[in-house]
Design a protein around this motif. Structure first.
Motif, mmCIF file in Angstrom:
data_model
loop_
_atom_site.group_PDB
_atom_site.id
_atom_site.type_symbol
_atom_site.label_atom_id
_atom_site.label_comp_id
_atom_site.label_asym_id
_atom_site.label_seq_id
_atom_site.Cartn_x
_atom_site.Cartn_y
_atom_site.Cartn_z
ATOM 1 N N ALA A 142 0.851 -1.194 0.000
ATOM 2 C CA ALA A 142 0.000 0.000 0.000
ATOM 3 C C ALA A 142 0.886 1.244 0.000
ATOM 4 O O ALA A 142 2.039 1.203 0.434
ATOM 5 N N ASP A 143 0.322 2.354 -0.467
ATOM 6 C CA ASP A 143 1.069 3.616 -0.502
ATOM 7 C C ASP A 143 1.061 4.310 0.852
ATOM 8 O O ASP A 143 1.967 5.099 1.143
ATOM 9 N N LEU A 168 4.725 5.497 1.377
ATOM 10 C CA LEU A 168 5.505 4.276 1.221
ATOM 11 C C LEU A 168 5.820 3.958 -0.234
ATOM 12 O O LEU A 168 6.532 2.986 -0.505
ATOM 13 N N ALA A 169 5.284 4.745 -1.155
ATOM 14 C CA ALA A 169 5.522 4.483 -2.573
ATOM 15 C C ALA A 169 6.974 4.771 -2.914
ATOM 16 O O ALA A 169 7.575 5.714 -2.387
ATOM 17 N N PRO A 170 7.594 3.964 -3.778
ATOM 18 C CA PRO A 170 8.977 4.232 -4.184
ATOM 19 C C PRO A 170 9.085 5.553 -4.926
ATOM 20 O O PRO A 170 8.154 5.963 -5.622
ATOM 21 N N GLY A 171 10.211 6.229 -4.755
ATOM 22 C CA GLY A 171 10.403 7.506 -5.422
ATOM 23 C C GLY A 171 10.409 7.391 -6.930
ATOM 24 O O GLY A 171 9.899 8.261 -7.641
ATOM 25 N N ASP A 172 10.940 6.299 -7.451
ATOM 26 C CA ASP A 172 10.960 6.056 -8.888
ATOM 27 C C ASP A 172 9.624 5.452 -9.300
ATOM 28 O O ASP A 172 9.205 4.430 -8.745
ATOM 29 N N PRO A 173 8.907 6.047 -10.261
ATOM 30 C CA PRO A 173 7.622 5.488 -10.680
ATOM 31 C C PRO A 173 7.710 4.021 -11.106
ATOM 32 O O PRO A 173 6.740 3.281 -11.000
ATOM 33 N N GLY A 174 8.869 3.606 -11.609
ATOM 34 C CA GLY A 174 9.046 2.213 -12.011
ATOM 35 C C GLY A 174 9.702 1.376 -10.927
ATOM 36 O O GLY A 174 10.256 0.313 -11.216
#
Length: 342
Positions: A165-166, A224-230
């Motif tokens: 989850a974000d 919690l989302a990664p900084g890089d979209p990928g």
């Protein structure tokens, strides 16, 4: 007082999120569901933040959720006619299961198919949209005593570590103390804390109510989302989409599928801007486990109730199901349109 069961509290949190997401900030387009997750972890409340325009495009694929097999077909269906084994990536399991999914997808008008010789060709009806922006997990615990807090701390720490989850939140009922107990427990600092004020002194229901102001943010969560979209691997991306699809198809009002609204004691009662189940025999909101055919108080609707016609044609139980389904549909329509504030 708050509902006697955590299930009842969970429904109030879901309705609050539907009314007032994002807490303490500008509103965001979202759909809300409950009791979703993975085999290892199930979240009480799940908020799917969506892009309204992409969500409207998702609605073109129907109101039912797409399971993992259907997603494999619909997401990768080609723009022009192609043999399905050329068009779709290798699933990692026998192609006969993909062929079955192709037939199911065509049967639901999710794709087009045709037979050319001994081959089945497919093409898309339109591109499957990237409609999910963020996934938020909320753990609900109205009465946060120390033993409950210890168990929740481990669960929330797992959610933070996996970052499926974000955002991760804890929702708990406000106590009125100068410092809320949730702030004194050993919770992960990355988890947000939402204190709800559903309890009211006087009401025509059971002493609890929901509106847009019924909760306050005591601690903001970390992203919690990664900084890089990928930054997320393809398997995690697919799992998140599967959760979002189940949330889309199920919503949070689907409790009528696992309870017995056809019992003469089953009612819906208003709690502010929420409708929650109420058992007239027990005098309270029942749990899902209690509200079953094995309940000693279970009493099926008399057949005569189902033949009286308007306004409860088919019986009160059917009317309750239709009411909850209409409300779920109205939420989808609202999210797909350009609401003010989005």
């Amino acid at each position: 007082m708050i509902p006697d069961s955590e299930f009842g509290y969970e429904l109030l949190v879901c309705r609050y999120a539907e009314l007032a997401w994002y807490p303490g900030a500008d509103p965001r387009a979202e759909i809300v569901s409950r009791q979703l997750g993975t085999q290892r972890r199930r979240w009480d409340t799940v908020v799917i933040e969506v892009d309204p325009e992409a969500f409207a495009a998702r609605r073109a694929f129907g109101d039912r959720s797409l399971d993992s097999d259907l997603l494999h077909v619909v997401r990768d269906a080609p723009e022009g006619w192609e043999w399905y084994r050329d068009a779709l990536p290798d699933p990692g399991y026998p192609w006969r299961y993909v062929r079955q999914a192709v037939h199911r997808a065509a049967g639901r008008d999710l794709i087009e198919k045709r037979r050319r010789g001994n081959r089945i060709e497919i093409r898309r009806i339109g591109p499957y949209p990237d409609w999910v922006e963020r996934i938020v997990a909320i753990e609900n615990k109205p009465d946060l005593d120390r033993s409950a807090a210890d168990a929740l701390a481990d669960q929330l720490a797992h959610d933070v570590e996996t970052a499926l989850a974000d955002e991760v939140w804890l929702a708990t009922e406000a106590t009125g103390d100068r410092v809320e107990p949730a702030l004194l427990r050993s919770m992960p600092v990355e988890a947000g804390i939402l204190t709800t004020g559903f309890a009211v002194e006087e009401t025509r229901t059971d002493g609890f109510a929901v509106d847009e102001t019924a909760a306050a943010v005591d601690w903001l969560p970390s992203d919690l989302a990664p900084g890089d979209p990928g930054g997320r691997d393809p398997e995690t991306v697919t799992r998140r989409l599967e959760i979002a699809e189940r949330a889309y198809g199920k919503g949070w009002r689907s409790y009528h599928d696992t309870m017995r609204p056809d019992c003469r004691h089953f009612e819906l009662r208003r709690a502010g801007r929420a409708l929650v189940p109420h058992c007239a025999a027990k005098g309270r909101c029942p749990t899902v486990r209690e509200c079953s055919g094995s309940c000693p108080e279970f009493s099926p609707e008399p057949p005569a109730w189902r033949t009286r016609g308007w306004p409860i044609e088919g019986g009160p139980g059917k009317g309750i199901r239709e009411l909850l389904e209409r409300r779920r549909g109205r939420v989808r329509d609202r999210v797909a349109s350009d609401r003010d504030g989005f």
